[in-house]
Design a protein around this motif. Structure first.
Motif, mmCIF file in Angstrom:
data_model
loop_
_atom_site.group_PDB
_atom_site.id
_atom_site.type_symbol
_atom_site.label_atom_id
_atom_site.label_comp_id
_atom_site.label_asym_id
_atom_site.label_seq_id
_atom_site.Cartn_x
_atom_site.Cartn_y
_atom_site.Cartn_z
ATOM 1 N N ARG A 30 0.816 -1.209 0.000
ATOM 2 C CA ARG A 30 0.000 0.000 0.000
ATOM 3 C C ARG A 30 0.854 1.265 0.000
ATOM 4 N NH1 ARG A 30 -2.968 2.894 4.356
ATOM 5 N NH2 ARG A 30 -1.465 1.935 5.754
ATOM 6 N N VAL A 31 0.501 2.220 -0.879
ATOM 7 C CA VAL A 31 1.141 3.536 -0.889
ATOM 8 C C VAL A 31 0.435 4.380 0.168
ATOM 9 C CG1 VAL A 31 1.586 5.625 -2.225
ATOM 10 C CG2 VAL A 31 1.731 3.392 -3.334
ATOM 11 N N VAL A 32 1.206 4.911 1.132
ATOM 12 C CA VAL A 32 0.596 5.702 2.202
ATOM 13 C C VAL A 32 0.888 7.194 2.070
ATOM 14 C CG1 VAL A 32 0.427 3.813 3.844
ATOM 15 C CG2 VAL A 32 2.495 5.195 3.795
ATOM 16 N N TYR A 33 1.993 7.543 1.391
ATOM 17 C CA TYR A 33 2.253 8.954 1.131
ATOM 18 C C TYR A 33 2.965 9.124 -0.200
ATOM 19 C CZ TYR A 33 7.183 8.611 2.713
ATOM 20 O OH TYR A 33 8.520 8.284 2.864
ATOM 21 N N ALA A 34 2.826 10.322 -0.750
ATOM 22 C CA ALA A 34 3.469 10.683 -2.018
ATOM 23 C C ALA A 34 4.098 12.064 -1.844
ATOM 24 C CB ALA A 34 2.438 10.713 -3.138
ATOM 25 N N VAL A 35 5.371 12.161 -2.193
ATOM 26 C CA VAL A 35 6.067 13.441 -2.093
ATOM 27 C C VAL A 35 6.174 14.038 -3.496
ATOM 28 C CG1 VAL A 35 8.175 14.640 -1.400
ATOM 29 C CG2 VAL A 35 7.396 12.650 -0.099
ATOM 30 N N TYR A 36 5.672 15.259 -3.639
ATOM 31 C CA TYR A 36 5.715 15.987 -4.901
ATOM 32 C C TYR A 36 6.723 17.123 -4.782
ATOM 33 C CZ TYR A 36 1.542 13.541 -6.391
ATOM 34 O OH TYR A 36 0.652 12.562 -6.769
ATOM 35 N N GLY A 37 7.520 17.308 -5.827
ATOM 36 C CA GLY A 37 8.500 18.392 -5.858
ATOM 37 C C GLY A 37 8.122 19.439 -6.876
ATOM 38 N N ALA A 38 8.409 20.690 -6.522
ATOM 39 C CA ALA A 38 8.176 21.805 -7.444
ATOM 40 C C ALA A 38 9.104 21.661 -8.650
ATOM 41 C CB ALA A 38 8.422 23.130 -6.730
ATOM 42 N N PRO A 39 8.719 22.245 -9.785
ATOM 43 C CA PRO A 39 9.519 22.106 -11.002
ATOM 44 C C PRO A 39 10.945 22.657 -10.862
ATOM 45 C CG PRO A 39 7.432 23.188 -11.487
ATOM 46 C CD PRO A 39 7.498 23.015 -10.013
ATOM 47 N N GLU A 40 11.124 23.664 -10.011
ATOM 48 C CA GLU A 40 12.445 24.300 -9.917
ATOM 49 C C GLU A 40 13.406 23.613 -8.957
ATOM 50 O OE1 GLU A 40 9.746 26.403 -6.961
ATOM 51 O OE2 GLU A 40 9.536 25.780 -9.032
ATOM 52 N N VAL A 41 12.984 22.528 -8.289
ATOM 53 C CA VAL A 41 13.883 21.838 -7.362
ATOM 54 C C VAL A 41 14.252 20.464 -7.917
ATOM 55 C CG1 VAL A 41 13.036 23.095 -5.352
ATOM 56 C CG2 VAL A 41 12.017 20.913 -5.927
ATOM 57 N N ASP A 42 15.507 20.060 -7.644
ATOM 58 C CA ASP A 42 15.965 18.768 -8.164
ATOM 59 C C ASP A 42 15.618 17.634 -7.199
ATOM 60 O OD1 ASP A 42 17.937 18.718 -6.150
ATOM 61 O OD2 ASP A 42 19.466 19.524 -7.484
ATOM 62 N N ASP A 43 15.777 16.411 -7.689
ATOM 63 C CA ASP A 43 15.414 15.225 -6.915
ATOM 64 C C ASP A 43 16.191 15.120 -5.608
ATOM 65 O OD1 ASP A 43 13.605 14.468 -8.868
ATOM 66 O OD2 ASP A 43 14.992 13.092 -9.847
#
Length: 86
Positions: free
Chosen positions: A49-62
Motif C-alpha cells: 500500500r502507498v501511504v504517502y506521495a512526495v511531490y517536488g516543485a519544477p524548480e527543485v531537483d530530486d
C-alpha cells in the motif's frame, strides 16, 4: 487514502489527501494552461500500500526533495519505506 506532501514552490510543506490506490504522476493532473506542475518524486510504501506521495516543485531537483523528505522524516511519521520515483 494517500497523503500528498509538497516540497518547494508556493505550497512548500503543505499536505492534502488523495483518493485512489496510486497517486497521479503530476499534481495537479490537468492544469489546462500549461502551467508548471509538481511532479511525483517519492512514495512511502507500507507493504503493498502507498501511504504517502512526495511531490517536488519544477524548480527543485530530486536530491533536494529527497533531503527535505528525510529532514521532515516522512518515512518514520507514516511508518513506511521511502521509494524514489524516476
Amino acid at each position: 487514502m494517500i497523503r500528498a506532501l509538497f516540497v518547494g514552490g508556493v505550497v512548500d510543506n503543505s499536505e492534502m489527501d488523495l483518493e485512489g490506490p496510486q497517486p497521479p504522476k503530476n499534481y495537479p493532473e490537468n492544469t489546462g494552461g500549461g502551467a508548471s506542475r509538481y511532479s511525483l518524486r517519492q512514495l512511502g510504501v507500507d507493504g503493498e500500500r502507498v501511504v504517502y506521495a512526495v511531490y517536488g516543485a519544477p524548480e527543485v531537483d530530486d536530491a533536494f526533495v529527497e533531503r527535505v523528505a528525510d529532514e521532515r522524516d516522512y518515512a518514520r511519521r507514516f511508518e513506511a519505506t521511502p521509494q524514489t520515483v524516476h
